[in-house]
Write an enzyme that holds these catalytic residues in place. Sequence first.
Site, PDB file in Angstrom:
ATOM      1  N   ARG A 193      16.058  11.691  -4.673  1.00  0.00           N
ATOM      2  CA  ARG A 193      17.180  11.420  -3.775  1.00  0.00           C
ATOM      3  C   ARG A 193      17.972  10.236  -4.321  1.00  0.00           C
ATOM      4  O   ARG A 193      17.583   9.629  -5.317  1.00  0.00           O
ATOM      5  CB  ARG A 193      16.655  11.075  -2.383  1.00  0.00           C
TER       6      ARG A 193
ATOM      7  N   GLY B  19       9.407   4.575   0.266  1.00  0.00           N
ATOM      8  CA  GLY B  19       9.783   3.385   1.021  1.00  0.00           C
ATOM      9  C   GLY B  19       8.653   2.401   1.222  1.00  0.00           C
ATOM     10  O   GLY B  19       8.712   1.559   2.125  1.00  0.00           O
TER      11      GLY B  19
ATOM     12  N   GLU C 171      -4.924   5.179  -7.028  1.00  0.00           N
ATOM     13  CA  GLU C 171      -4.591   4.690  -8.362  1.00  0.00           C
ATOM     14  C   GLU C 171      -5.289   3.356  -8.599  1.00  0.00           C
ATOM     15  O   GLU C 171      -5.547   2.600  -7.660  1.00  0.00           O
ATOM     16  CB  GLU C 171      -3.085   4.478  -8.514  1.00  0.00           C
ATOM     17  N   LYS C 172      -5.550   3.076  -9.852  1.00  0.00           N
ATOM     18  CA  LYS C 172      -6.008   1.753 -10.237  1.00  0.00           C
ATOM     19  C   LYS C 172      -4.844   0.785 -10.062  1.00  0.00           C
ATOM     20  O   LYS C 172      -3.715   1.070 -10.475  1.00  0.00           O
ATOM     21  CB  LYS C 172      -6.462   1.770 -11.702  1.00  0.00           C
TER      22      LYS C 172
END
Length: 441
Positions: A293, A164, A200-201
Amino acid sequence: MFSKILIANRGEIAVRVIRACKELGIATVAVFSEADRHALHVQMADQAVCVGDSPSKDSYLNMQNVISAAILTKAEAIHPGFGFLSENTTFASMCEDCNIKFIGPSAAAIDAMGNKANARDVMKAAGVPVIPGSDGTVDSMEQALEFAEKYGYPVLLKASAGGGGKGIRRCNNAEELKKGYEAAKSEARLAFSDDSIYMEKAIINARHIEVQVIGDEHGNIIHLGERECSMQIRNQKVLEEAPSPVLSPEMRKKFGDAAILAAKACDYKNAGTLEFLLDANGKDFYFMEMNTRIQVEHPITEMITNFDIVKEQISIAAGNKLSIKQEDVEINGHSIECRINAQTTGLIDYMFLPAGCLGIRVDSGIYAGYTMPPFYDSMVAKVISHGKDRNEAIAKMKRALDELVINGIETNIDVQHQILENEDFLNGEYYTTTLTQMLGL
Protein backbone atom coordinates in the site's frame (compact mmCIF):
# COMPACT_ATOMS: atom_id res chain seq x y z
CA MET A 1 -8.34 8.05 -16.68
CA PHE A 2 -11.10 7.49 -14.13
CA SER A 3 -13.91 10.02 -13.84
CA LYS A 4 -14.76 9.27 -10.18
CA ILE A 5 -12.84 7.65 -7.30
CA LEU A 6 -14.06 6.66 -3.83
CA ILE A 7 -11.54 7.07 -1.01
CA ALA A 8 -12.01 4.28 1.52
CA ASN A 9 -10.22 6.04 4.35
CA ARG A 10 -10.21 9.09 6.60
CA GLY A 11 -7.88 11.72 8.04
CA GLU A 12 -4.85 13.12 6.30
CA ILE A 13 -4.43 10.29 3.78
CA ALA A 14 -8.02 10.77 2.55
CA VAL A 15 -7.31 14.49 2.18
CA ARG A 16 -4.06 13.69 0.35
CA VAL A 17 -5.81 11.44 -2.17
CA ILE A 18 -8.63 13.95 -2.72
CA ARG A 19 -6.08 16.66 -3.52
CA ALA A 20 -4.37 14.41 -6.08
CA CYS A 21 -7.73 13.61 -7.68
CA LYS A 22 -8.67 17.28 -7.90
CA GLU A 23 -5.42 18.06 -9.73
CA LEU A 24 -6.16 15.21 -12.14
CA GLY A 25 -9.72 16.42 -12.74
CA ILE A 26 -11.27 13.35 -11.08
CA ALA A 27 -14.44 13.60 -8.98
CA THR A 28 -14.16 12.17 -5.45
CA VAL A 29 -16.40 10.33 -3.01
CA ALA A 30 -15.62 10.33 0.71
CA VAL A 31 -16.91 7.71 3.11
CA PHE A 32 -17.32 8.54 6.77
CA SER A 33 -18.46 7.18 10.10
CA GLU A 34 -20.88 8.94 12.41
CA ALA A 35 -17.90 10.30 14.38
CA ASP A 36 -16.42 11.78 11.21
CA ARG A 37 -19.51 13.53 9.88
CA HIS A 38 -17.72 16.91 10.09
CA ALA A 39 -14.24 15.68 9.14
CA LEU A 40 -12.13 17.61 6.65
CA HIS A 41 -12.10 14.86 4.02
CA VAL A 42 -15.91 14.84 4.03
CA GLN A 43 -15.99 18.58 3.41
CA MET A 44 -13.43 18.42 0.60
CA ALA A 45 -14.92 15.58 -1.45
CA ASP A 46 -17.49 16.08 -4.20
CA GLN A 47 -19.78 13.50 -2.56
CA ALA A 48 -19.85 11.82 0.84
CA VAL A 49 -21.58 8.67 2.11
CA CYS A 50 -21.96 7.54 5.71
CA VAL A 51 -20.90 3.89 5.94
CA GLY A 52 -21.69 3.16 9.58
CA ASP A 53 -21.32 3.88 13.26
CA SER A 54 -18.20 5.35 14.87
CA PRO A 55 -16.14 2.20 15.59
CA SER A 56 -13.96 1.19 12.64
CA LYS A 57 -15.45 -2.30 12.46
CA ASP A 58 -18.88 -0.77 11.83
CA SER A 59 -17.75 1.74 9.20
CA TYR A 60 -14.31 1.94 7.61
CA LEU A 61 -13.82 -1.83 7.94
CA ASN A 62 -17.36 -2.66 6.77
CA MET A 63 -16.53 -3.96 3.31
CA GLN A 64 -20.11 -4.38 2.17
CA ASN A 65 -21.01 -0.81 3.09
CA VAL A 66 -17.92 0.64 1.40
CA ILE A 67 -18.56 -1.33 -1.80
CA SER A 68 -22.23 -0.31 -1.71
CA ALA A 69 -21.20 3.35 -1.42
CA ALA A 70 -19.02 2.98 -4.52
CA ILE A 71 -21.83 1.35 -6.49
CA LEU A 72 -24.37 3.92 -5.29
CA THR A 73 -22.19 6.86 -6.37
CA LYS A 74 -20.99 5.16 -9.58
CA ALA A 75 -17.33 5.37 -8.55
CA GLU A 76 -15.12 3.47 -10.97
CA ALA A 77 -12.26 2.91 -8.55
CA ILE A 78 -11.46 2.80 -4.83
CA HIS A 79 -8.28 4.16 -3.27
CA PRO A 80 -7.84 2.45 0.14
CA GLY A 81 -5.08 4.73 1.53
CA PHE A 82 -3.21 2.98 4.35
CA GLY A 83 -4.57 0.93 7.23
CA PHE A 84 -8.22 -0.19 7.31
CA LEU A 85 -8.90 -2.22 4.12
CA SER A 86 -5.72 -1.32 2.22
CA GLU A 87 -4.11 -4.75 2.67
CA ASN A 88 -7.27 -6.84 2.82
CA THR A 89 -7.28 -9.58 0.20
CA THR A 90 -11.02 -10.14 0.51
CA PHE A 91 -11.77 -6.48 -0.10
CA ALA A 92 -9.49 -6.32 -3.15
CA SER A 93 -11.26 -9.39 -4.54
CA MET A 94 -14.68 -7.89 -3.81
CA CYS A 95 -13.74 -4.77 -5.78
CA GLU A 96 -12.71 -6.93 -8.71
CA ASP A 97 -15.94 -8.98 -8.52
CA CYS A 98 -17.97 -5.74 -8.59
CA ASN A 99 -16.00 -4.34 -11.54
CA ILE A 100 -14.52 -1.59 -9.36
CA LYS A 101 -10.80 -0.94 -9.76
CA PHE A 102 -8.81 -1.38 -6.56
CA ILE A 103 -6.02 1.21 -6.60
CA GLY A 104 -3.32 -1.05 -5.30
CA PRO A 105 -1.76 -4.43 -6.02
CA SER A 106 -3.64 -7.57 -6.99
CA ALA A 107 -5.35 -9.69 -4.37
CA ALA A 108 -2.75 -12.39 -5.09
CA ALA A 109 0.14 -10.00 -4.35
CA ILE A 110 -1.54 -8.81 -1.14
CA ASP A 111 -2.03 -12.43 -0.10
CA ALA A 112 1.59 -13.29 -0.91
CA MET A 113 3.13 -10.25 0.79
CA GLY A 114 0.47 -8.87 3.11
CA ASN A 115 0.63 -11.98 5.23
CA LYS A 116 4.02 -11.53 6.85
CA ALA A 117 4.64 -15.24 7.39
CA ASN A 118 3.89 -16.04 3.73
CA ALA A 119 6.06 -13.12 2.59
CA ARG A 120 9.12 -14.61 4.28
CA ASP A 121 8.72 -17.78 2.20
CA VAL A 122 8.35 -15.80 -1.04
CA MET A 123 11.48 -13.77 -0.28
CA LYS A 124 13.54 -16.82 0.67
CA ALA A 125 12.60 -18.47 -2.61
CA ALA A 126 13.57 -15.31 -4.52
CA GLY A 127 17.00 -15.12 -2.87
CA VAL A 128 16.28 -12.03 -0.77
CA PRO A 129 17.99 -12.29 2.66
CA VAL A 130 15.49 -12.79 5.50
CA ILE A 131 15.81 -12.62 9.28
CA PRO A 132 16.13 -16.09 10.86
CA GLY A 133 12.56 -16.99 11.73
CA SER A 134 9.89 -19.64 11.99
CA ASP A 135 8.77 -21.66 8.99
CA GLY A 136 5.22 -20.36 8.75
CA THR A 137 3.07 -19.55 11.76
CA VAL A 138 3.72 -20.54 15.35
CA ASP A 139 0.55 -22.24 16.55
CA SER A 140 1.37 -23.18 20.12
CA MET A 141 3.37 -22.09 23.12
CA GLU A 142 5.46 -25.23 22.77
CA GLN A 143 6.48 -24.24 19.22
CA ALA A 144 7.34 -20.75 20.40
CA LEU A 145 9.59 -22.06 23.17
CA GLU A 146 11.28 -24.49 20.78
CA PHE A 147 12.07 -21.64 18.37
CA ALA A 148 13.53 -19.49 21.14
CA GLU A 149 15.65 -22.39 22.39
CA LYS A 150 17.00 -22.97 18.86
CA TYR A 151 17.86 -19.34 18.00
CA GLY A 152 18.34 -17.81 21.43
CA TYR A 153 16.78 -14.75 23.06
CA PRO A 154 15.70 -12.08 22.40
CA VAL A 155 12.99 -13.09 19.92
CA LEU A 156 10.07 -11.28 18.34
CA LEU A 157 6.47 -12.46 18.18
CA LYS A 158 4.81 -10.84 15.14
CA ALA A 159 1.27 -10.85 13.77
CA SER A 160 1.11 -12.60 10.38
CA ALA A 161 -1.45 -10.07 9.15
CA GLY A 162 0.36 -7.23 10.92
CA GLY A 163 1.20 -3.68 10.07
CA GLY A 164 1.65 -0.35 11.81
CA GLY A 165 3.71 -1.95 14.57
CA LYS A 166 0.70 -3.81 16.00
CA GLY A 167 0.83 -7.38 17.23
CA ILE A 168 4.56 -7.37 17.98
CA ARG A 169 6.18 -8.47 21.24
CA ARG A 170 9.89 -8.64 22.05
CA CYS A 171 10.68 -11.39 24.53
CA ASN A 172 14.02 -11.51 26.34
CA ASN A 173 13.47 -14.79 28.20
CA ALA A 174 11.08 -17.73 28.52
CA GLU A 175 8.92 -15.98 31.12
CA GLU A 176 8.35 -12.98 28.85
CA LEU A 177 7.65 -15.32 25.94
CA LYS A 178 4.94 -17.15 27.87
CA LYS A 179 3.24 -13.83 28.69
CA GLY A 180 3.85 -12.24 25.30
CA TYR A 181 2.52 -15.14 23.23
CA GLU A 182 -1.11 -14.74 24.24
CA ALA A 183 -0.79 -10.93 24.35
CA ALA A 184 0.49 -10.83 20.75
CA LYS A 185 -2.28 -13.14 19.55
CA SER A 186 -4.92 -11.06 21.33
CA GLU A 187 -3.65 -7.79 19.88
CA ALA A 188 -3.45 -9.32 16.40
CA ARG A 189 -7.02 -10.61 16.72
CA LEU A 190 -8.34 -7.19 17.70
CA ALA A 191 -6.35 -5.27 15.08
CA PHE A 192 -6.60 -7.60 12.09
CA SER A 193 -9.30 -10.19 12.89
CA ASP A 194 -6.50 -12.75 12.51
CA ASP A 195 -4.56 -14.04 15.53
CA SER A 196 -1.93 -16.04 13.65
CA ILE A 197 1.64 -15.11 14.58
CA TYR A 198 5.17 -16.03 13.53
CA MET A 199 8.56 -15.55 15.16
CA GLU A 200 11.89 -13.97 14.28
CA LYS A 201 15.24 -13.65 15.95
CA ALA A 202 15.53 -10.08 17.26
CA ILE A 203 18.34 -8.13 15.57
CA ILE A 204 20.00 -5.93 18.21
CA ASN A 205 21.00 -2.33 17.40
CA ALA A 206 19.40 -2.50 13.98
CA ARG A 207 18.35 0.26 11.63
CA HIS A 208 14.97 0.15 9.95
CA ILE A 209 15.41 1.06 6.29
CA GLU A 210 12.68 0.76 3.67
CA VAL A 211 12.61 1.12 -0.11
CA GLN A 212 9.70 2.58 -2.09
CA VAL A 213 8.81 0.54 -5.18
CA ILE A 214 6.17 1.12 -7.80
CA GLY A 215 5.17 -1.09 -10.70
CA ASP A 216 2.71 -0.86 -13.56
CA GLU A 217 0.48 -3.47 -15.19
CA HIS A 218 2.89 -3.85 -18.11
CA GLY A 219 5.71 -5.48 -16.15
CA ASN A 220 7.75 -2.36 -15.36
CA ILE A 221 9.01 -1.90 -11.79
CA ILE A 222 11.21 0.86 -10.36
CA HIS A 223 12.33 1.97 -6.93
CA LEU A 224 12.43 5.54 -5.64
CA GLY A 225 15.24 5.21 -3.13
CA GLU A 226 15.21 4.46 0.56
CA ARG A 227 13.80 5.97 3.75
CA GLU A 228 15.38 5.80 7.20
CA CYS A 229 12.69 4.83 9.73
CA SER A 230 14.69 3.88 12.83
CA MET A 231 13.35 6.62 15.10
CA GLN A 232 10.42 4.74 16.63
CA ILE A 233 8.69 3.85 19.89
CA ARG A 234 7.16 0.40 20.43
CA ASN A 235 7.52 -0.35 16.71
CA GLN A 236 5.62 2.83 15.81
CA LYS A 237 7.55 5.24 13.59
CA VAL A 238 7.82 8.79 14.94
CA LEU A 239 10.26 10.51 12.57
CA GLU A 240 11.52 9.43 9.15
CA GLU A 241 14.11 10.84 6.79
CA ALA A 242 15.28 10.27 3.23
CA PRO A 243 17.79 9.34 2.12
CA SER A 244 19.31 7.36 4.97
CA PRO A 245 22.30 9.19 6.48
CA VAL A 246 24.37 5.99 6.76
CA LEU A 247 24.15 4.25 3.39
CA SER A 248 27.08 4.37 1.02
CA PRO A 249 26.33 4.45 -2.73
CA GLU A 250 27.22 0.76 -2.87
CA MET A 251 24.85 -0.17 -0.03
CA ARG A 252 22.14 2.05 -1.51
CA LYS A 253 22.36 0.08 -4.76
CA LYS A 254 22.18 -3.23 -2.88
CA PHE A 255 18.98 -2.13 -1.11
CA GLY A 256 17.43 -0.94 -4.36
CA ASP A 257 18.34 -4.13 -6.20
CA ALA A 258 16.92 -6.29 -3.38
CA ALA A 259 13.67 -4.29 -3.41
CA ILE A 260 13.24 -4.74 -7.16
CA LEU A 261 13.97 -8.45 -6.86
CA ALA A 262 11.38 -8.75 -4.10
CA ALA A 263 8.73 -6.84 -6.06
CA LYS A 264 9.29 -8.98 -9.15
CA ALA A 265 9.01 -12.13 -7.07
CA CYS A 266 5.34 -11.39 -6.43
CA ASP A 267 4.61 -9.70 -9.79
CA TYR A 268 3.94 -6.48 -7.91
CA LYS A 269 1.82 -3.69 -9.34
CA ASN A 270 1.19 -0.19 -7.95
CA ALA A 271 2.97 1.37 -4.94
CA GLY A 272 4.53 -0.75 -2.22
CA THR A 273 7.34 -0.65 0.30
CA LEU A 274 10.00 -3.21 1.14
CA GLU A 275 11.12 -2.94 4.76
CA PHE A 276 14.56 -4.14 5.81
CA LEU A 277 16.67 -4.28 8.97
CA LEU A 278 20.30 -3.20 8.63
CA ASP A 279 22.59 -4.93 11.11
CA ALA A 280 24.76 -2.90 13.47
CA ASN A 281 27.79 -3.72 11.31
CA GLY A 282 26.25 -1.65 8.50
CA LYS A 283 26.84 -4.40 5.93
CA ASP A 284 24.24 -7.13 6.45
CA PHE A 285 20.56 -6.45 5.89
CA TYR A 286 17.45 -8.60 6.01
CA PHE A 287 13.96 -8.47 4.55
CA MET A 288 11.44 -7.76 7.29
CA GLU A 289 8.11 -7.27 5.51
CA MET A 290 6.41 -5.67 2.54
CA ASN A 291 3.63 -3.14 2.92
CA THR A 292 1.34 -3.56 -0.07
CA ARG A 293 0.00 0.00 0.00
CA ILE A 294 0.99 3.65 0.17
CA GLN A 295 3.02 4.46 3.30
CA VAL A 296 2.43 7.19 5.88
CA GLU A 297 5.93 8.48 5.15
CA HIS A 298 5.61 8.63 1.35
CA PRO A 299 5.92 12.48 1.31
CA ILE A 300 9.65 12.45 2.06
CA THR A 301 10.24 10.31 -1.02
CA GLU A 302 8.10 12.70 -3.05
CA MET A 303 10.15 15.64 -1.79
CA ILE A 304 13.55 14.22 -2.76
CA THR A 305 12.41 12.79 -6.12
CA ASN A 306 9.87 15.47 -7.13
CA PHE A 307 7.57 12.57 -8.04
CA ASP A 308 3.88 12.37 -7.04
CA ILE A 309 3.37 8.79 -5.87
CA VAL A 310 -0.40 9.07 -5.35
CA LYS A 311 -1.02 10.43 -8.83
CA GLU A 312 1.14 7.64 -10.23
CA GLN A 313 -0.91 5.08 -8.28
CA ILE A 314 -4.06 6.36 -9.93
CA SER A 315 -2.49 6.46 -13.39
CA ILE A 316 -1.17 2.90 -13.07
CA ALA A 317 -4.57 1.62 -11.89
CA ALA A 318 -6.11 3.21 -14.98
CA GLY A 319 -3.85 1.01 -17.11
CA ASN A 320 -1.09 3.46 -17.99
CA LYS A 321 2.61 2.63 -18.03
CA LEU A 322 4.97 4.12 -15.46
CA SER A 323 5.66 7.73 -16.36
CA ILE A 324 9.39 7.39 -15.64
CA LYS A 325 12.15 4.78 -15.90
CA GLN A 326 14.70 3.83 -13.26
CA GLU A 327 17.38 5.97 -14.89
CA ASP A 328 15.06 8.99 -14.58
CA VAL A 329 14.93 8.75 -10.77
CA GLU A 330 17.12 11.42 -9.20
CA ILE A 331 17.62 12.01 -5.49
CA ASN A 332 17.79 15.72 -4.70
CA GLY A 333 18.57 17.00 -1.22
CA HIS A 334 17.22 15.64 2.02
CA SER A 335 13.76 15.39 3.59
CA ILE A 336 12.45 14.76 7.11
CA GLU A 337 8.95 13.91 8.30
CA CYS A 338 7.73 14.38 11.87
CA ARG A 339 4.53 12.58 12.78
CA ILE A 340 2.42 14.74 15.06
CA ASN A 341 0.31 12.46 17.25
CA ALA A 342 -2.50 13.40 19.59
CA GLN A 343 -2.12 12.18 23.15
CA THR A 344 -5.62 13.25 24.16
CA THR A 345 -8.92 13.75 22.35
CA GLY A 346 -11.25 16.73 22.35
CA LEU A 347 -11.96 20.04 20.62
CA ILE A 348 -9.14 21.73 18.73
CA ASP A 349 -9.95 25.36 19.49
CA TYR A 350 -6.97 26.94 17.70
CA MET A 351 -4.41 25.74 15.17
CA PHE A 352 -1.55 27.34 13.26
CA LEU A 353 0.36 25.38 10.64
CA PRO A 354 3.89 26.38 9.60
CA ALA A 355 4.26 27.86 6.13
CA GLY A 356 5.85 30.79 4.36
CA CYS A 357 9.08 29.40 2.96
CA LEU A 358 10.42 26.89 0.47
CA GLY A 359 10.73 23.33 1.69
CA ILE A 360 7.91 22.95 4.23
CA ARG A 361 4.83 20.78 3.68
CA VAL A 362 2.07 19.83 6.11
CA ASP A 363 -0.31 16.93 5.49
CA SER A 364 -3.23 17.01 7.91
CA GLY A 365 -6.91 16.20 8.28
CA ILE A 366 -7.73 18.50 11.19
CA TYR A 367 -8.76 22.15 11.56
CA ALA A 368 -9.65 24.67 14.27
CA GLY A 369 -13.11 23.76 15.54
CA TYR A 370 -12.66 20.05 14.81
CA THR A 371 -13.24 17.55 17.63
CA MET A 372 -10.76 14.67 17.74
CA PRO A 373 -12.71 11.40 18.05
CA PRO A 374 -11.37 8.60 20.27
CA PHE A 375 -11.95 5.77 17.81
CA TYR A 376 -9.06 6.01 15.36
CA ASP A 377 -5.32 6.41 14.87
CA SER A 378 -3.77 9.23 16.90
CA MET A 379 -1.84 10.92 14.07
CA VAL A 380 -3.20 14.41 13.37
CA ALA A 381 -0.56 15.86 11.04
CA LYS A 382 2.71 15.22 9.27
CA VAL A 383 5.24 18.05 9.05
CA ILE A 384 7.68 17.53 6.18
CA SER A 385 10.82 19.54 5.49
CA HIS A 386 13.16 19.53 2.49
CA GLY A 387 16.59 21.07 2.21
CA LYS A 388 19.60 20.96 -0.05
CA ASP A 389 21.25 18.70 2.53
CA ARG A 390 20.45 17.03 5.87
CA ASN A 391 21.55 20.00 7.99
CA GLU A 392 19.23 22.35 6.12
CA ALA A 393 16.33 19.89 6.35
CA ILE A 394 16.85 19.68 10.13
CA ALA A 395 17.03 23.48 10.47
CA LYS A 396 13.84 23.92 8.47
CA MET A 397 12.06 21.30 10.56
CA LYS A 398 13.10 22.98 13.81
CA ARG A 399 11.72 26.29 12.54
CA ALA A 400 8.49 24.63 11.39
CA LEU A 401 7.89 22.91 14.74
CA ASP A 402 8.53 26.20 16.55
CA GLU A 403 5.64 27.69 14.57
CA LEU A 404 3.26 24.73 14.84
CA VAL A 405 0.40 25.31 17.30
CA ILE A 406 -2.42 22.86 18.06
CA ASN A 407 -4.44 23.99 21.08
CA GLY A 408 -7.11 21.95 22.85
CA ILE A 409 -5.36 18.58 22.76
CA GLU A 410 -1.98 17.31 23.90
CA THR A 411 0.48 16.22 21.21
CA ASN A 412 4.01 14.85 20.87
CA ILE A 413 5.51 18.08 19.47
CA ASP A 414 7.88 18.27 22.46
CA VAL A 415 9.17 14.77 21.70
CA GLN A 416 9.92 15.81 18.12
CA HIS A 417 11.90 18.79 19.44
CA GLN A 418 13.91 16.42 21.67
CA ILE A 419 14.74 14.19 18.71
CA LEU A 420 15.96 17.10 16.62
CA GLU A 421 18.28 18.20 19.43
CA ASN A 422 19.56 14.69 20.20
CA GLU A 423 23.27 14.21 19.53
CA ASP A 424 22.87 10.69 18.16
CA PHE A 425 20.21 11.88 15.72
CA LEU A 426 22.26 14.88 14.64
CA ASN A 427 25.22 12.58 13.98
CA GLY A 428 22.99 10.14 12.11
CA GLU A 429 24.05 7.40 14.55
CA TYR A 430 20.76 6.02 15.83
CA TYR A 431 18.91 2.70 15.90
CA THR A 432 15.41 1.37 16.45
CA THR A 433 16.07 1.40 20.21
CA THR A 434 17.45 4.95 20.40
CA LEU A 435 14.21 6.84 20.99
CA THR A 436 12.99 4.43 23.66
CA GLN A 437 16.29 4.85 25.52
CA MET A 438 16.26 8.62 24.99
CA LEU A 439 12.81 8.94 26.59
CA GLY A 440 13.58 6.43 29.35
CA LEU A 441 10.75 4.09 28.36
